[in-house]
Design a protein around this motif. Structure first.
Motif, PDB file in Angstrom:
ATOM      1  N   VAL A 174      19.783 -51.636 -56.817  1.00 57.37           N
ATOM      2  CA  VAL A 174      20.258 -52.851 -57.477  1.00 57.37           C
ATOM      3  C   VAL A 174      19.236 -53.257 -58.533  1.00 57.37           C
ATOM      4  O   VAL A 174      18.042 -53.379 -58.254  1.00 57.37           O
ATOM      5  CB  VAL A 174      20.453 -53.986 -56.463  1.00 57.37           C
ATOM      6  N   VAL A 175      19.708 -53.455 -59.746  1.00 53.42           N
ATOM      7  CA  VAL A 175      18.842 -53.881 -60.840  1.00 53.42           C
ATOM      8  C   VAL A 175      18.544 -55.366 -60.664  1.00 53.42           C
ATOM      9  O   VAL A 175      19.445 -56.197 -60.698  1.00 53.42           O
ATOM     10  CB  VAL A 175      19.514 -53.636 -62.210  1.00 53.42           C
ATOM     11  N   LEU A 176      17.254 -55.697 -60.486  1.00 53.24           N
ATOM     12  CA  LEU A 176      16.884 -57.094 -60.262  1.00 53.24           C
ATOM     13  C   LEU A 176      16.665 -57.848 -61.558  1.00 53.24           C
ATOM     14  O   LEU A 176      16.843 -59.068 -61.612  1.00 53.24           O
ATOM     15  CB  LEU A 176      15.627 -57.165 -59.400  1.00 53.24           C
ATOM     16  N   ALA A 177      16.236 -57.131 -62.596  1.00 49.95           N
ATOM     17  CA  ALA A 177      15.970 -57.822 -63.867  1.00 49.95           C
ATOM     18  C   ALA A 177      16.160 -56.861 -65.025  1.00 49.95           C
ATOM     19  O   ALA A 177      15.853 -55.674 -64.926  1.00 49.95           O
ATOM     20  CB  ALA A 177      14.555 -58.388 -63.873  1.00 49.95           C
ATOM     21  N   VAL A 178      16.684 -57.393 -66.135  1.00 48.84           N
ATOM     22  CA  VAL A 178      16.835 -56.631 -67.373  1.00 48.84           C
ATOM     23  C   VAL A 178      16.143 -57.414 -68.475  1.00 48.84           C
ATOM     24  O   VAL A 178      16.355 -58.624 -68.629  1.00 48.84           O
ATOM     25  CB  VAL A 178      18.313 -56.420 -67.738  1.00 48.84           C
ATOM     26  N   TRP A 186      14.457 -52.639 -70.702  1.00 52.79           N
ATOM     27  CA  TRP A 186      13.871 -52.218 -69.433  1.00 52.79           C
ATOM     28  C   TRP A 186      14.721 -52.747 -68.286  1.00 52.79           C
ATOM     29  O   TRP A 186      15.084 -53.924 -68.275  1.00 52.79           O
ATOM     30  CB  TRP A 186      12.459 -52.747 -69.287  1.00 52.79           C
ATOM     31  N   LEU A 187      15.058 -51.891 -67.341  1.00 50.85           N
ATOM     32  CA  LEU A 187      15.757 -52.286 -66.132  1.00 50.85           C
ATOM     33  C   LEU A 187      14.787 -52.134 -64.969  1.00 50.85           C
ATOM     34  O   LEU A 187      14.257 -51.039 -64.724  1.00 50.85           O
ATOM     35  CB  LEU A 187      16.980 -51.391 -65.873  1.00 50.85           C
ATOM     36  N   ASP A 188      14.528 -53.228 -64.257  1.00 50.44           N
ATOM     37  CA  ASP A 188      13.571 -53.207 -63.151  1.00 50.44           C
ATOM     38  C   ASP A 188      14.289 -53.341 -61.813  1.00 50.44           C
ATOM     39  O   ASP A 188      15.179 -54.180 -61.645  1.00 50.44           O
ATOM     40  CB  ASP A 188      12.559 -54.340 -63.306  1.00 50.44           C
ATOM     41  N   PRO A 216      23.368 -53.141 -71.454  1.00 48.41           N
ATOM     42  CA  PRO A 216      22.474 -53.072 -70.290  1.00 48.41           C
ATOM     43  C   PRO A 216      22.301 -54.400 -69.560  1.00 48.41           C
ATOM     44  O   PRO A 216      22.030 -54.413 -68.353  1.00 48.41           O
ATOM     45  CB  PRO A 216      21.145 -52.597 -70.902  1.00 48.41           C
ATOM     46  N   LEU A 217      22.455 -55.527 -70.266  1.00 45.76           N
ATOM     47  CA  LEU A 217      22.336 -56.821 -69.599  1.00 45.76           C
ATOM     48  C   LEU A 217      23.372 -56.975 -68.494  1.00 45.76           C
ATOM     49  O   LEU A 217      23.152 -57.703 -67.516  1.00 45.76           O
ATOM     50  CB  LEU A 217      22.476 -57.952 -70.615  1.00 45.76           C
ATOM     51  N   SER A 218      24.497 -56.265 -68.619  1.00 46.69           N
ATOM     52  CA  SER A 218      25.554 -56.368 -67.613  1.00 46.69           C
ATOM     53  C   SER A 218      25.157 -55.681 -66.307  1.00 46.69           C
ATOM     54  O   SER A 218      25.844 -55.843 -65.295  1.00 46.69           O
ATOM     55  CB  SER A 218      26.848 -55.749 -68.145  1.00 46.69           C
ATOM     56  N   TYR A 219      24.050 -54.921 -66.323  1.00 46.67           N
ATOM     57  CA  TYR A 219      23.614 -54.227 -65.111  1.00 46.67           C
ATOM     58  C   TYR A 219      22.790 -55.115 -64.190  1.00 46.67           C
ATOM     59  O   TYR A 219      22.536 -54.753 -63.041  1.00 46.67           O
ATOM     60  CB  TYR A 219      22.791 -52.992 -65.478  1.00 46.67           C
ATOM     61  N   GLU A 220      22.350 -56.258 -64.682  1.00 46.96           N
ATOM     62  CA  GLU A 220      21.524 -57.125 -63.826  1.00 46.96           C
ATOM     63  C   GLU A 220      22.316 -57.577 -62.603  1.00 46.96           C
ATOM     64  O   GLU A 220      23.442 -58.075 -62.711  1.00 46.96           O
ATOM     65  CB  GLU A 220      21.034 -58.340 -64.611  1.00 46.96           C
ATOM     66  N   GLY A 221      21.735 -57.382 -61.431  1.00 46.35           N
ATOM     67  CA  GLY A 221      22.396 -57.730 -60.183  1.00 46.35           C
ATOM     68  C   GLY A 221      23.398 -56.703 -59.708  1.00 46.35           C
ATOM     69  O   GLY A 221      24.050 -56.904 -58.675  1.00 46.35           O
ATOM     70  N   GLN A 245      23.283 -40.735 -68.510  1.00 46.52           N
ATOM     71  CA  GLN A 245      22.304 -40.716 -67.433  1.00 46.52           C
ATOM     72  C   GLN A 245      22.471 -41.864 -66.444  1.00 46.52           C
ATOM     73  O   GLN A 245      21.868 -41.837 -65.367  1.00 46.52           O
ATOM     74  CB  GLN A 245      20.884 -40.782 -68.004  1.00 46.52           C
ATOM     75  N   ILE A 246      23.218 -42.886 -66.813  1.00 45.97           N
ATOM     76  CA  ILE A 246      23.291 -44.076 -65.968  1.00 45.97           C
ATOM     77  C   ILE A 246      24.737 -44.414 -65.649  1.00 45.97           C
ATOM     78  O   ILE A 246      25.607 -44.374 -66.522  1.00 45.97           O
ATOM     79  CB  ILE A 246      22.564 -45.266 -66.654  1.00 45.97           C
ATOM     80  N   GLU A 247      24.992 -44.720 -64.366  1.00 45.31           N
ATOM     81  CA  GLU A 247      26.338 -45.056 -63.901  1.00 45.31           C
ATOM     82  C   GLU A 247      26.281 -46.393 -63.163  1.00 45.31           C
ATOM     83  O   GLU A 247      25.399 -46.614 -62.328  1.00 45.31           O
ATOM     84  CB  GLU A 247      26.865 -44.010 -62.918  1.00 45.31           C
ATOM     85  N   ARG A 248      27.233 -47.246 -63.437  1.00 45.40           N
ATOM     86  CA  ARG A 248      27.365 -48.486 -62.681  1.00 45.40           C
ATOM     87  C   ARG A 248      28.264 -48.227 -61.488  1.00 45.40           C
ATOM     88  O   ARG A 248      29.384 -47.722 -61.619  1.00 45.40           O
ATOM     89  CB  ARG A 248      27.946 -49.583 -63.571  1.00 45.40           C
ATOM     90  N   LEU A 249      27.775 -48.579 -60.287  1.00 42.53           N
ATOM     91  CA  LEU A 249      28.512 -48.342 -59.057  1.00 42.53           C
ATOM     92  C   LEU A 249      29.132 -49.654 -58.597  1.00 42.53           C
ATOM     93  O   LEU A 249      28.425 -50.634 -58.349  1.00 42.53           O
ATOM     94  CB  LEU A 249      27.583 -47.792 -57.965  1.00 42.53           C
ATOM     95  N   GLU A 250      30.432 -49.651 -58.475  1.00 42.28           N
ATOM     96  CA  GLU A 250      31.135 -50.890 -58.122  1.00 42.28           C
ATOM     97  C   GLU A 250      31.055 -51.201 -56.640  1.00 42.28           C
ATOM     98  O   GLU A 250      31.293 -52.305 -56.212  1.00 42.28           O
ATOM     99  CB  GLU A 250      32.606 -50.796 -58.552  1.00 42.28           C
ATOM    100  N   ARG A 251      30.721 -50.185 -55.863  1.00 42.56           N
ATOM    101  CA  ARG A 251      30.610 -50.401 -54.419  1.00 42.56           C
ATOM    102  C   ARG A 251      29.546 -49.453 -53.882  1.00 42.56           C
ATOM    103  O   ARG A 251      29.113 -48.540 -54.549  1.00 42.56           O
ATOM    104  CB  ARG A 251      31.947 -50.124 -53.711  1.00 42.56           C
ATOM    105  N   GLU A 252      29.141 -49.697 -52.655  1.00 44.48           N
ATOM    106  CA  GLU A 252      28.168 -48.819 -52.020  1.00 44.48           C
ATOM    107  C   GLU A 252      28.789 -47.449 -51.831  1.00 44.48           C
ATOM    108  O   GLU A 252      29.787 -47.295 -51.124  1.00 44.48           O
ATOM    109  CB  GLU A 252      27.764 -49.374 -50.643  1.00 44.48           C
TER     110      GLU A 252
END
Length: 278
Positions: A174-178, A186-188, A216-221, A245-252
């Motif tokens: 889970v991305v905690l901060a962008v 940067w995604l942390d 990328p801001l949409s990846y926060e949380g 290289q990066i995928e957003r996962l909608e569920r576990e």
């Protein structure tokens, strides 16, 4: 036969006529009858580490299984090279390969679990279809996905990722901060950027990410999966060079629960990933 096999054939190929495969060099590299070597674009097969010494007689089961799989599919068969087929730094062509009967080799290897998706800025075609094949094998715990070496890493565990330095890994968390600045992002994945796992998107890559419609801001949380080479800059870092290289996962994902347990007895657990970028 995958539908994409027909689509590739209909779309044309880099080779005007099918060429016979005369040798399979490893799980993702083969040689053609005209003497050219071809690296299968968009995937990375299981291989021994670069430091492995063939003279010591050590067996690398997953690497051998990957080579056998490609041999079974391609040796002495005729194939078409699809796409522009650039030449890599080793002098090999990079291409999608379709067997004369329409079988798409990259997809077949991913579904068997002998390779992972490893796109590059010059080998990005059909990423969504490649990822679907990888997911099929990973969720089934097939092939290399049975091994702890290839297990998806937890982005919250910076110490584990630090031990994976200079290797290609899949990382989920889970991305905690962008944060953004100077055209970079940067995604942390932790509370302290000086030690946590970070994904860096440089200026050139940000242009490609934006062109792909990604903010990328949409990846926060959100939970994401990232694939790339682990370096150490403060904490572990993955450099994004292209959006695939990066995928957003909608569920576990089910795959997150399929990592081998420490006490699992699997003869493939000692296999190691290749430790040198292609």
């Amino acid at each position: 036969m995958p539908l994409l096999g027909w689509l590739l054939l209909l779309a044309g190929a880099a080779a005007a006529e099918p060429l016979r495969v005369t040798a399979v060099l490893d799980g993702d590299t083969l040689e053609l009858e005209d003497g050219r070597q071809v690296r299968l674009a968009g995937i990375e097969a299981a291989k021994p580490p670069r430091s492995a010494n063939p003279a010591d007689g050590r067996v690398w089961p997953l690497a051998e299984a990957a080579t056998r799989a490609l041999s079974d599919l391609a040796l002495n068969r005729r194939i078409l090279l699809h796409g522009p087929a650039p030449v890599d730094r080793h002098g090999r062509l990079l291409a999608q390969l379709v067997r004369e009967d329409g079988l798409w080799l990259q997809s077949a290897l991913l579904v068997r679990g002998t390779a992972r998706v490893h796109t590059r800025p010059d080998a990005r075609a059909y990423a969504a279809e490649l990822l679907a094949g990888e997911t099929t094998a990973r969720d089934a715990g097939r092939g290399l996905w049975r091994s702890r070496v290839y297990a998806v890493r937890d982005a919250a565990d910076a110490d584990e990722l630090a031990r994976d330095r200079d290797s290609f890994q899949l990382v989920e968390g889970v991305v905690l901060a962008v944060s953004k600045g100077g055209g970079e992002t940067w995604l942390d994945f932790g509370a302290d950027w000086r030690s946590d796992v970070t994904v860096h998107i440089g200026r050139a890559a940000m242009r490609e990410v934006t062109r792909a419609g990604i903010d990328p801001l949409s990846y926060e949380g959100r939970r994401v999966r990232v694939r790339g080479w682990i370096t150490l800059r403060n904490g572990p870092m993955i450099e994004i060079t292209h959006p695939e290289q990066i995928e957003r996962l909608e569920r576990e994902p089910a795959s997150a629960q399929r990592s081998a347990k420490p006490d699992d007895e699997d003869p493939w657990d000692e296999d190691e990933a290749e430790d040198d970028p292609e």
